[in-house]
Design a protein around this motif. Structure first.
Motif, mmCIF file in Angstrom:
data_model
loop_
_atom_site.group_PDB
_atom_site.id
_atom_site.type_symbol
_atom_site.label_atom_id
_atom_site.label_comp_id
_atom_site.label_asym_id
_atom_site.label_seq_id
_atom_site.Cartn_x
_atom_site.Cartn_y
_atom_site.Cartn_z
ATOM 1 N N GLY A 109 0.832 -1.194 0.000
ATOM 2 C CA GLY A 109 0.000 0.000 0.000
ATOM 3 C C GLY A 109 0.868 1.246 0.000
ATOM 4 O O GLY A 109 1.961 1.264 0.578
ATOM 5 N N ASP A 110 0.380 2.304 -0.648
ATOM 6 C CA ASP A 110 1.182 3.509 -0.864
ATOM 7 C C ASP A 110 0.623 4.696 -0.089
ATOM 8 O O ASP A 110 -0.571 4.982 -0.158
ATOM 9 N N TYR A 111 1.501 5.402 0.614
ATOM 10 C CA TYR A 111 1.056 6.586 1.357
ATOM 11 C C TYR A 111 0.700 7.739 0.422
ATOM 12 O O TYR A 111 -0.036 8.655 0.803
ATOM 13 N N LEU A 112 1.208 7.719 -0.802
ATOM 14 C CA LEU A 112 0.834 8.696 -1.836
ATOM 15 C C LEU A 112 0.472 7.902 -3.090
ATOM 16 O O LEU A 112 1.286 7.776 -4.015
ATOM 17 N N ASP A 113 -0.709 7.369 -3.116
ATOM 18 C CA ASP A 113 -1.138 6.493 -4.206
ATOM 19 C C ASP A 113 -1.611 7.341 -5.385
ATOM 20 O O ASP A 113 -2.686 7.950 -5.333
ATOM 21 N N GLU A 114 -0.811 7.379 -6.449
ATOM 22 C CA GLU A 114 -1.123 8.236 -7.593
ATOM 23 C C GLU A 114 -2.304 7.718 -8.408
ATOM 24 O O GLU A 114 -2.787 8.408 -9.307
ATOM 25 N N ASP A 115 -2.782 6.511 -8.093
ATOM 26 C CA ASP A 115 -3.981 6.015 -8.758
ATOM 27 C C ASP A 115 -5.237 6.719 -8.247
ATOM 28 O O ASP A 115 -6.271 6.730 -8.922
ATOM 29 N N VAL A 116 -5.143 7.293 -7.058
ATOM 30 C CA VAL A 116 -6.331 7.919 -6.469
ATOM 31 C C VAL A 116 -6.116 9.367 -6.050
ATOM 32 O O VAL A 116 -7.077 10.065 -5.746
ATOM 33 N N LEU A 117 -4.875 9.850 -6.051
ATOM 34 C CA LEU A 117 -4.585 11.204 -5.603
ATOM 35 C C LEU A 117 -4.156 12.083 -6.757
ATOM 36 O O LEU A 117 -3.536 11.628 -7.711
ATOM 37 N N ASP A 118 -4.458 13.372 -6.658
ATOM 38 C CA ASP A 118 -3.989 14.361 -7.608
ATOM 39 C C ASP A 118 -2.538 14.681 -7.263
ATOM 40 O O ASP A 118 -2.245 15.168 -6.164
ATOM 41 N N SER A 119 -1.614 14.433 -8.205
ATOM 42 C CA SER A 119 -0.188 14.586 -7.899
ATOM 43 C C SER A 119 0.204 16.038 -7.641
ATOM 44 O O SER A 119 1.293 16.310 -7.151
ATOM 45 N N ASP A 120 -0.669 17.007 -7.976
ATOM 46 C CA ASP A 120 -0.348 18.408 -7.723
ATOM 47 C C ASP A 120 -0.997 18.946 -6.445
ATOM 48 O O ASP A 120 -0.731 20.069 -6.042
ATOM 49 N N ASP A 121 -1.872 18.185 -5.823
ATOM 50 C CA ASP A 121 -2.542 18.691 -4.630
ATOM 51 C C ASP A 121 -2.994 17.528 -3.756
ATOM 52 O O ASP A 121 -4.170 17.194 -3.672
ATOM 53 N N TYR A 122 -2.025 16.878 -3.114
ATOM 54 C CA TYR A 122 -2.363 15.759 -2.254
ATOM 55 C C TYR A 122 -2.065 16.128 -0.798
ATOM 56 O O TYR A 122 -1.169 16.908 -0.516
ATOM 57 N N PRO A 123 -2.811 15.574 0.124
ATOM 58 C CA PRO A 123 -2.581 15.883 1.541
ATOM 59 C C PRO A 123 -1.448 15.037 2.103
ATOM 60 O O PRO A 123 -1.440 13.819 1.967
ATOM 61 N N MET A 124 -0.467 15.672 2.734
ATOM 62 C CA MET A 124 0.548 14.927 3.456
ATOM 63 C C MET A 124 -0.012 14.538 4.823
ATOM 64 O O MET A 124 -0.745 15.315 5.439
ATOM 65 N N PRO A 125 0.305 13.339 5.303
ATOM 66 C CA PRO A 125 -0.298 12.849 6.554
ATOM 67 C C PRO A 125 0.119 13.649 7.792
ATOM 68 O O PRO A 125 -0.577 13.621 8.796
ATOM 69 N N VAL A 126 1.272 14.320 7.732
ATOM 70 C CA VAL A 126 1.732 15.147 8.853
ATOM 71 C C VAL A 126 2.254 16.452 8.275
ATOM 72 O O VAL A 126 2.448 16.582 7.066
ATOM 73 N N SER A 127 2.489 17.418 9.120
ATOM 74 C CA SER A 127 3.083 18.672 8.667
ATOM 75 C C SER A 127 4.424 18.382 8.003
ATOM 76 O O SER A 127 5.258 17.654 8.547
ATOM 77 N N VAL A 128 4.632 18.967 6.832
ATOM 78 C CA VAL A 128 5.807 18.603 6.043
ATOM 79 C C VAL A 128 7.121 18.971 6.726
ATOM 80 O O VAL A 128 8.165 18.370 6.429
#
Length: 333
Positions: A109-128
């Motif tokens: 499983g992917d924390y940034l799954d590009e199959d379901v997320l917009d690669s230009d505006d995805y939420p990071m799970p914690v403050s960057v």
């Protein structure tokens, strides 16, 4: 319009491209061009020496680091990831190997799954700003169920490359960033390539931009403050040419290892490219490509061993670089 530079300038203007374009062939620099602004607020122009983020393009560097550690006997392509993960990331299956992770066939499983997320505006799970070391990513990589059995198919996985950075650190006892510096950058002479903090960029680096509600904002809130294995190194067009030369001439990894790296592990796509280890490769002519896209970042580079040509396009906004790539393809064909 027969002049190559005029055609390139027209394409850049048409698509609003901001960034750099470089073409080398057989040791000669044919095009070295910069467009737009490195800093919009202060109207600082882009130059050919400006450092720009390369997003997932630097996954190729991760692959080289891992393969060098394989050569050194610290890792093995058939090694299960669990051998070094211990109790961390328990949802990564026992049969997931280093090679599965490298060729995006792990099924994790992917924390940034590009199959379901917009690669230009995805939420990071914690403050960057909390994502500085590779170990800082462990908590946000956890909790994603397996998507399919290891080896079953190709599925692009950002988290897999963070795991690879983690494995490289634990096998070598060194930070992933230092491994890239010593295994990739120093032997290749890439003096302008490094892991720059997004919240304290030097004046030599370009800011990345995203358009929000009609306004340009920097990408500082969108990306980890320091890059790790899945991408985000800063570089220049000239340094990418140096990278390809060093890779192809055996200064980074041996010939046999390079052959392993550049052999596709997945069926080719509509362009004739299959995913190898950390890059795309075209069977037959041996063309190799690395690419990446992120919030405020566009990166694409291709090396053709038949004529020694390297084309690199790096942008600092979401504007597509495809029109420029098409012009460059026409010029080199």
């Amino acid at each position: 319009m027969d002049d190559p530079r005029q055609r390139l300038d027209a394409a850049a203007s048409e698509c609003g491209f901001s960034g750099v374009v470089r073409v080398d062939r057989d040791g000669t620099v044919e095009i070295d061009a910069a467009y737009g602004l490195a800093d919009r607020a202060h109207t600082i122009a882009m130059t050919t020496d400006t450092q720009l983020g390369m997003a997932s393009g630097s996954k190729t560097f991760t692959a080289v680091v891992v393969l060098k550690l394989v050569e050194d006997g610290l890792l093995d392509l058939s090694m299960p990831a669990r051998a070094l993960l211990g109790r961390d990331l328990p949802l990564i299956a026992d049969d997931v190997t280093v090679e599965h992770l490298l060729c995006h066939r792990s099924g994790i499983g992917d924390y940034l799954d590009e199959d379901v997320l917009d690669s230009d505006d995805y939420p990071m799970p914690v403050s960057v700003h909390r994502l500085v070391r590779t170990e800082d990513f462990v908590p946000i990589l956890d909790g994603y169920p397996t998507k399919f059995p290891a080896g079953e198919r190709f599925s692009y996985c950002n988290g897999g490359y963070v795991v690879l950075a983690l494995l490289a650190e634990r096998a070598s006892g060194r930070s992933y960033q230092d491994l890239v510096r010593d295994i990739v950058c120093k032997p290749a002479g890439m003096s302008s390539t490094d892991f720059l903090r997004s919240d304290s960029l030097p004046g030599t680096a370009a800011l990345g931009y995203v358009e929000v509600d009609g306004y340009w904002r920097t990408n500082v809130f969108h990306l980890p403050v320091v890059a790790t294995g899945d991408g985000g190194v800063y570089t220049t067009g000239a340094d990418i040419t140096r990278f390809w030369d060093a890779l192809m001439t055996g200064r980074l990894i041996g010939q046999e290892t390079r052959h392993t790296m550049l052999t596709p592990r997945s069926p080719v796509d509509e362009d004739g490219d299959g995913y190898a280890l950390g890059c795309w490769a075209r069977p037959g002519p041996g063309i190799v490509q690395m690419s990446g896209g992120d919030a405020g970042v566009r990166f694409w580079s291709r090396h053709d061993p038949r004529d020694g040509s390297t084309i690199t396009v790096i942008g600092n906004s979401g504007a597509s670089s495809r029109p420029l790539v098409k012009v460059l393809d026409d010029l080199l064909s």
